[in-house]
Design an enzyme around this catalytic site. Structure first.
Site, PDB file in Angstrom:
ATOM      1  N   ASP A 137       0.813  -1.216   0.000  1.00 59.02           N
ATOM      2  CA  ASP A 137       0.000   0.000   0.000  1.00 59.02           C
ATOM      3  C   ASP A 137       0.843   1.261   0.000  1.00 59.02           C
ATOM      4  O   ASP A 137       2.037   1.235   0.324  1.00 59.02           O
ATOM      5  CB  ASP A 137      -0.896   0.031   1.250  1.00 59.02           C
ATOM      6  CG  ASP A 137      -2.155  -0.805   1.071  1.00 59.02           C
ATOM      7  OD1 ASP A 137      -2.433  -1.202  -0.072  1.00 59.02           O
ATOM      8  OD2 ASP A 137      -2.840  -1.058   2.077  1.00 59.02           O
ATOM      9  N   LYS A 170      -3.324   3.199  -2.737  1.00 60.92           N
ATOM     10  CA  LYS A 170      -4.536   3.972  -3.000  1.00 60.92           C
ATOM     11  C   LYS A 170      -4.511   5.233  -2.155  1.00 60.92           C
ATOM     12  O   LYS A 170      -4.148   5.205  -0.993  1.00 60.92           O
ATOM     13  CB  LYS A 170      -5.780   3.147  -2.672  1.00 60.92           C
ATOM     14  CG  LYS A 170      -5.980   1.962  -3.600  1.00 60.92           C
ATOM     15  CD  LYS A 170      -7.177   1.140  -3.210  1.00 60.92           C
ATOM     16  CE  LYS A 170      -6.955   0.327  -1.965  1.00 60.92           C
ATOM     17  NZ  LYS A 170      -8.088  -0.531  -1.622  1.00 60.92           N
ATOM     18  N   MET A 206      -8.421   8.075   8.294  1.00 60.37           N
ATOM     19  CA  MET A 206      -8.510   8.462   6.876  1.00 60.37           C
ATOM     20  C   MET A 206      -9.466   9.634   6.659  1.00 60.37           C
ATOM     21  O   MET A 206     -10.248   9.632   5.706  1.00 60.37           O
ATOM     22  CB  MET A 206      -8.953   7.259   6.031  1.00 60.37           C
ATOM     23  CG  MET A 206      -8.019   6.070   6.159  1.00 60.37           C
ATOM     24  SD  MET A 206      -8.570   4.620   5.243  1.00 60.37           S
ATOM     25  CE  MET A 206      -9.966   4.089   6.246  1.00 60.37           C
TER      26      MET A 206
END
Length: 486
Positions: free
Chosen positions: A36, A56, A170
């Site tokens: 990631d 991402k 996030m």
């Protein structure tokens, strides 16, 4: 061909040392690693497997989730041992469950390797325990980038009604909207809140405010993803439990001792040598120049070690009054069997008081860039003064300094032990095109110095000094900083 196997591995919050032993072992055994964006590159150092970045970011995908699932299946069906390396824990907002189901559907063996979740580790590393007796007995973890209109949007009213600690993962891109929704749902605006950026990374930093002000503070501080929002009374504990990061800019050979000392005072040292010492050859006429003076002054322990490599000089000093500018220098002389006197302050007045009635001539053994203000003041007082440069202070070219400059905003304290550390730090930042960023970090941090010459150098550079201890030692600086912290 035999099918391979997929390991869904949690990498932890950022620090490679916070990875599990099993995670590290599997990286060494893997044929393929899909990793990631939110991973410290150091985690993959020495990994020989094929490495595929499937990172991402909010709104920008190198590979969508369906594509990642297909790639996992493809590699495993080709017989590879595959590690799917994810930040934090694979089953906490890591979409690990989706990958596991996709693998199960194709009959591919898989195993989950839990990781330390950033929702607990990042606050903890910033001095915030997510639960604390009498303050928070429960923890709620939500994702902060849920878009309006999704099938199961967050129920902010229910979340606001919960007690304890709230951690929002996030949520940088939607911080203002999330905070506004939380307050509108009934969470008091005065609730303590914090943003922890890059928890577990070398550049980790934290800002705190009230819930009502946290979005504005984050914008001013330029908080970037990955970062988490922590809401609740436990945020207040960071004032007592968080270790402040202090930049140690001394030469490499002094770093270990200085870092240990900083840790003993409760600080988190960041080692970044700004300077190195280049020894100069002793002048051939040094014995004659020593004969002309009654006193010899050393301005650093480094100078003592260099000068006393010569037995002849050591013998000559035994007959002189020796002055040490600071206790560390005095200790270095004592190690060589020489007694010395230390002025009560690093100033011409302090030196004059030490020399009064004892000698009328003095030789300074110092660095080539050392401040001359003591020499000039003593000359003006009628003393004969000589100077010999024992070494040059040069830029360190240390990669640790470059990293410090890049991550300057994460620092709480800059410790300048000489004017050269200040000058070369600024020069290097300018060469890297990061001078403005460094100046912003210096303005936001605490700036501590040893000695008037260092303070004057920083003033010339336009940097405000916050701490200058009366005693000109690194330990005295740390003691002053600790007192200020308390």
């Amino acid at each position: 061909m035999a099918r391979g196997k997929v390991y869904l591995v949690g990498a932890g919050p950022g620090d490679p040392e916070l990875m599990t032993l099993k995670a590290k072992r599997l990286l060494g055994e893997a044929d393929v690693v899909l990793f990631d964006r939110l991973l410290d590159p150091r985690m993959l150092e020495g990994v020989e497997a094929e490495k595929i970045d499937v990172g991402k970011n909010a709104g920008r995908h190198k590979l969508n989730q369906e594509g990642i699932n297909r790639l996992l299946i493809e590699k495993a069906e080709a017989g590879a041992v595959v590690v799917r390396l994810k930040g934090g824990d694979p089953y906490l907002f890591g979409r690990g469950g989706e990958e596991a189901l996709a693998l199960q559907e194709k009959g591919i063996p898989f195993e989950v390797v839990p990781g330390v979740t950033s929702s607990i580790a990042a606050p903890g590393l910033a001095g915030i325990p997510v639960t604390h007796r009498g303050m928070a007995s429960c923890l709620t973890i939500v994702t902060g980038h849920e878009e309006p209109g999704k099938e199961a949007p967050l129920d902010w009213k229910a979340i606001a009604a919960l007690g304890g600690t709230l951690v929002v993962l996030m949520g940088v891109s939607r911080l203002e909207q999330n905070v506004a929704a939380l307050i509108a749902a009934g969470k008091p605006g005065q609730t303590p809140a914090a943003m922890v950026e890059k928890g577990g990374w070398p550049e980790q930093r934290m800002i705190s405010a009230t819930l009502a002000d946290i979005a504005e503070r984050a914008r001013e501080a330029k908080i970037e993803s990955p970062a988490i929002l922590v809401v609740g009374d436990v945020v207040r504990l960071a004032g007592k439990l968080a270790k402040k990061k202090i930049a140690i800019l001394r030469p490499a050979h002094q770093q270990e001792e200085s870092a240990a000392l900083a840790e003993s005072y409760g600080f988190s040292p960041i080692r970044a040598p700004a300077i190195s010492l280049a020894e100069k050859p002793l002048p051939k006429d040094l014995p004659e120049r020593l004969k002309r003076v009654q006193c010899v002054a050393f301005t650093s322990a480094n100078g003592v070690k260099m000068a006393l490599n010569s037995p002849a000089i050591k013998k000559a000093l035994a007959e002189k009054m020796v002055v040490a500018i600071g206790p560390k220098t005095k200790l270095a002389l004592a190690d060589q069997g020489l007694s010395s006197q230390v002025p009560d302050e690093y100033s011409s007045a302090g030196m004059e008081r030490t020399l009064l009635g004892k000698c009328s001539s003095i030789l300074f053994l110092r660095s080539a860039q050392g401040s001359r203000y003591l020499s000039e003041a003593l000359k003006a007082a009628g003393l004969y003064v000589d100077d010999i440069a024992l070494y040059e202070v040069v830029p360190s070219h240390d990669p640790g300094l470059d990293e410090l400059i890049k991550n300057a905003r994460s620092l709480d304290i800059f410790a300048f032990t000489s004017s050269s550390t200040a000058r070369f730090l600024m020069e290097r930042a300018k060469a890297m095109g990061l001078e403005t960023k460094l100046r912003e970090a210096l303005a936001a941090a605490t700036v501590a110095v040893i000695g008037k010459p260092t303070a004057e150098q920083l003033a010339r550079l336009g940097v405000k000094v916050d701490v200058m201890p009366e005693k000109f030692t690194f330990e005295a600086m740390l003691a002053s900083l600790k007192e200020m912290k308390g």
